[in-house]
Design an enzyme around this catalytic site. Structure first.
Site, PDB file in Angstrom:
ATOM      1  N   GLN A 153     -20.409 -12.152  17.302  1.00  0.00           N
ATOM      2  CA  GLN A 153     -19.450 -11.161  16.828  1.00  0.00           C
ATOM      3  C   GLN A 153     -19.538 -10.881  15.331  1.00  0.00           C
ATOM      4  OE1 GLN A 153     -16.278 -12.743  20.135  1.00  0.00           O
ATOM      5  NE2 GLN A 153     -15.417 -11.552  18.452  1.00  0.00           N
ATOM      6  N   HIS A 212     -20.589  -5.912  17.849  1.00  0.00           N
ATOM      7  CA  HIS A 212     -20.610  -7.186  18.585  1.00  0.00           C
ATOM      8  C   HIS A 212     -21.724  -7.156  19.632  1.00  0.00           C
ATOM      9  CE1 HIS A 212     -17.002  -8.190  16.619  1.00  0.00           C
ATOM     10  NE2 HIS A 212     -16.122  -8.089  17.600  1.00  0.00           N
ATOM     11  N   SER A 248       0.805  -1.231   0.000  1.00  0.00           N
ATOM     12  CA  SER A 248       0.000   0.000   0.000  1.00  0.00           C
ATOM     13  C   SER A 248       0.835   1.278   0.000  1.00  0.00           C
ATOM     14  CB  SER A 248      -0.906   0.025   1.244  1.00  0.00           C
ATOM     15  OG  SER A 248      -1.702  -1.118   1.293  1.00  0.00           O
ATOM     16  N   CYS A 303     -11.802  -6.568  21.320  1.00  0.00           N
ATOM     17  CA  CYS A 303     -13.067  -5.830  21.196  1.00  0.00           C
ATOM     18  C   CYS A 303     -14.197  -6.364  22.088  1.00  0.00           C
ATOM     19  CB  CYS A 303     -13.509  -5.792  19.734  1.00  0.00           C
ATOM     20  SG  CYS A 303     -13.220  -7.303  18.826  1.00  0.00           S
TER      21      CYS A 303
HETATM   22  P1  A2P Z   1      -2.338  -3.386   3.727  1.00  0.00           P
HETATM   23  O1  A2P Z   1      -3.655  -2.731   3.429  1.00  0.00           O
HETATM   24  O2  A2P Z   1      -1.203  -2.772   2.974  1.00  0.00           O
HETATM   25  O3  A2P Z   1      -2.373  -4.901   3.629  1.00  0.00           O
HETATM   26  P2  A2P Z   1      -7.419  -5.426   8.333  1.00  0.00           P
HETATM   27  O4  A2P Z   1      -7.370  -5.830   9.791  1.00  0.00           O
HETATM   28  O5  A2P Z   1      -8.618  -4.591   8.006  1.00  0.00           O
HETATM   29  O6  A2P Z   1      -7.252  -6.584   7.426  1.00  0.00           O
HETATM   30  O7  A2P Z   1      -6.150  -4.457   8.121  1.00  0.00           O
HETATM   31  C1  A2P Z   1      -4.824  -4.839   8.422  1.00  0.00           C
HETATM   32  C2  A2P Z   1      -3.910  -3.626   8.308  1.00  0.00           C
HETATM   33  O8  A2P Z   1      -2.572  -4.040   8.641  1.00  0.00           O
HETATM   34  C3  A2P Z   1      -3.840  -3.035   6.907  1.00  0.00           C
HETATM   35  O9  A2P Z   1      -3.658  -1.637   6.999  1.00  0.00           O
HETATM   36  C4  A2P Z   1      -2.611  -3.723   6.349  1.00  0.00           C
HETATM   37  O10 A2P Z   1      -1.999  -3.022   5.277  1.00  0.00           O
HETATM   38  C5  A2P Z   1      -1.714  -3.675   7.553  1.00  0.00           C
HETATM   39  N1  A2P Z   1      -0.604  -4.623   7.453  1.00  0.00           N
HETATM   40  C6  A2P Z   1      -0.672  -5.949   7.171  1.00  0.00           C
HETATM   41  N2  A2P Z   1       0.562  -6.486   7.135  1.00  0.00           N
HETATM   42  C7  A2P Z   1       1.435  -5.488   7.400  1.00  0.00           C
HETATM   43  C8  A2P Z   1       2.872  -5.397   7.492  1.00  0.00           C
HETATM   44  N3  A2P Z   1       3.654  -6.464   7.341  1.00  0.00           N
HETATM   45  N4  A2P Z   1       3.415  -4.176   7.768  1.00  0.00           N
HETATM   46  C9  A2P Z   1       2.631  -3.089   7.923  1.00  0.00           C
HETATM   47  N5  A2P Z   1       1.271  -3.116   7.839  1.00  0.00           N
HETATM   48  C10 A2P Z   1       0.690  -4.291   7.585  1.00  0.00           C
END
Ligand code: A2P
Length: 342
Positions: free
Chosen positions: A153, A241, A38, A126
Site C-alpha cells: 500500500q 495500492h 484551515s 481503499c
Molecule cells: P486540516 O487540513 O485543516 O487539518 P489527510 O487525510 O490528507 O491528512 O486529510 C485530513 C482532512 O481532514 C484534512 O482536510 C483536515 O483538515 C481534515 N480534518 C482533520 N481534523 C478535522 C476536524 N476536527 N474537523 C474537520 N476537518 C478535520
C-alpha cells in the site's frame, strides 16, 4: 445540489473536488470544510475560488449531499448532524462502515444497497474497494470460497503528512543525510517495507487495516462464508495500492475464462501480457478511475485457485471516485432525501 466536502484540504478530499469537477456533477454550490486551522483558506473548484469553513451547527445547514474524508472521529460527530440537517452523507472513514443500518457500497458491485440508506452511506477502505471490483464477476460466475491477500500500500492512503514524510526521508537518504525520526509511521518508510498498514489494537495480531479488508469484503459481497486471510504492508510508493490475491473458487474457472470475464467487467481493465512486461503498476494506475488487473494465472498448488495482481489509484477509485459515483447514483435514483422521509 448543494454539496459539502468535509476534509477538503486533505489527500482524499482534494481528489473528491477534482473528480466532482471532472464528472461534471450538477452542483449549485460546493462548500469545503476542514479543521479550524484551515478556516478561511482558499481552494479552487475548477477555476472558481472556494473558501474553507469550519464545522458548526450553523455552517452545516442546507446541504443535499456531504462527502466526508476527515477521519473517523470527525465522521462520528458530524455525519449524523449533517444527516439530521437534511443531507445524505457519503462517508469515506471507517467509522460507520460495519453498522448494520449503513450500506457499504461499491458502485460496480452492490449499488442496490443504496436503497436502504438512512442518511449515511459508507465508502469502503481503499484496498477492499479495488479488490471487490475484480472479485464480483468471479463470485457471480464461479463462487468464491477463500481469499488469501497480500497488499503493497502507498503512503497517500495515510494522508498528506505521510506523503511529505516519504519525500523528506527519500531526499535525506539520497543526499546521504541522517534521516529524521519518523512522525507518521513507526519506522522509516523510505527505501523500506513495513509489514504493518494501520494499527494493532487491543493485542490483536492483525492490524485494523487487515481486519477492515476481511470484514468489509464479506459485507460488500454479501457473503459471510468467504474465508479471508490478509497481510497489509506499507511500501515506499507515493500513490497506487497493489495487491496479490489468491482466489479459491467454488466451481472450476479456467485462466482464459477468468481473463475474458474480467475483460468485460465494469470499472476494470485487464493488463496481462507479462512476457512483454504488461501488468498493472501503481505509476500507471495513478490518475485513472478504473482498477487494473493482470498476472492472471493458475495457482499450481490448487486446481480451483487463481492468482491475480490488482492495482488501483487509492485516492481515486479507492476513495474519491467511488464517493462521487455513489453521489451520482443517489441523485439519479432520487435517493437524496432526508432520513425521516427515507
Ligand atoms: P486540516 O487540513 O485543516 O487539518 P489527510 O487525510 O490528507 O491528512 O486529510 C485530513 C482532512 O481532514 C484534512 O482536510 C483536515 O483538515 C481534515 N480534518 C482533520 N481534523 C478535522 C476536524 N476536527 N474537523 C474537520 N476537518 C478535520
Amino acid at each position: 445540489m448543494r454539496v459539502a466536502v468535509v476534509g477538503a484540504t486533505g489527500a482524499v478530499g482534494s481528489t473528491m473536488l477534482q473528480v466532482m469537477r471532472e464528472q461534471a456533477l450538477p452542483v449549485s454550490e460546493v462548500v469545503p470544510f476542514a479543521s479550524e486551522r484551515s478556516a478561511g483558506r482558499e481552494l479552487h473548484y475548477g477555476d472558481e475560488p472556494i473558501t474553507v469553513r469550519a464545522l458548526s451547527e450553523e455552517s452545516i445547514r442546507g446541504f443535499d449531499l456531504a462527502l466526508f474524508s476527515a477521519g473517523g472521529s470527525t465522521s462520528g460527530e458530524w455525519a449524523p448532524r449533517f444527516a439530521e440537517a437534511g443531507a445524505v452523507v457519503v462517508d469515506n472513514s471507517s467509522r460507520w462502515r460495519m453498522e448494520d443500518a449503513v450500506p457499504l457500497v461499491v458502485a460496480e458491485v452492490n449499488p442496490e444497497a443504496l436503497d436502504e440508506h438512512r442518511g449515511i452511506v459508507a465508502n469502503p477502505n481503499c484496498s477492499t474497494m479495488q479488490m471487490v471490483v475484480a472479485l464480483k464477476p468471479i463470485l457471480d460466475r464461479a463462487g468464491i470460497e477463500r481469499l488469501v491477500i497480500s497488499t503493497y500500500q502507498a503512503v497517500s492512503g495515510t494522508g498528506v503528512r505521510a506523503v511529505e514524510e516519504l519525500e523528506m526521508q527519500s531526499h535525506m537518504v539520497i543526499h546521504h543525510q541522517a534521516v529524521a525520526p519518523p512522525e507518521v509511521y513507526p519506522h522509516q518508510i523510505a527505501f523500506n517495507v513495513l509489514p504493518q498498514a494501520g494499527d494493532f489494537e487491543d493485542g490483536d495480531d492483525h492490524t485494523n487495516e487487515e481486519r477492515k479488508l476481511m470484514a468489509e469484503t464479506r459485507k460488500i459481497l454479501g457473503r459471510d462464508d468467504i474465508g479471508v486471510s490478509a497481510t497489509c504492508a506499507r511500501v515506499p510508493v507515493i500513490n497506487g495500492h497493489s495487491e496479490s490475491v489468491n482466489v479459491q473458487t467454488r466451481d472450476p474457472l479456467s485462466v482464459e475464462e477468468c481473463r475474458a470475464l474480467l475483460g468485460e467487467a465494469p470499472g476494470l481493465t485487464v493488463l496481462d501480457d507479462p512476457a512483454r512486461g504488461v501488468y498493472p503498476q501503481p505509476t500507471e494506475a495513478t490518475g485513472r478511475d478504473d482498477v487494473l488487473v493482470g498476472r492472471i494465472r493458475r495457482d499450481p498448488s490448487h486446481e480451483r485457485c487463481l492468482n491475480l495482481w490488482i492495482v488501483g489509484d487509492n485516492l481515486r477509485k479507492g476513495a474519491a471516485t467511488n464517493a462521487v459515483q455513489l453521489a451520482e447514483l443517489l441523485r439519479v435514483r432520487g435517493l437524496l432525501r432526508a432520513p425521516s422521509a427515507a
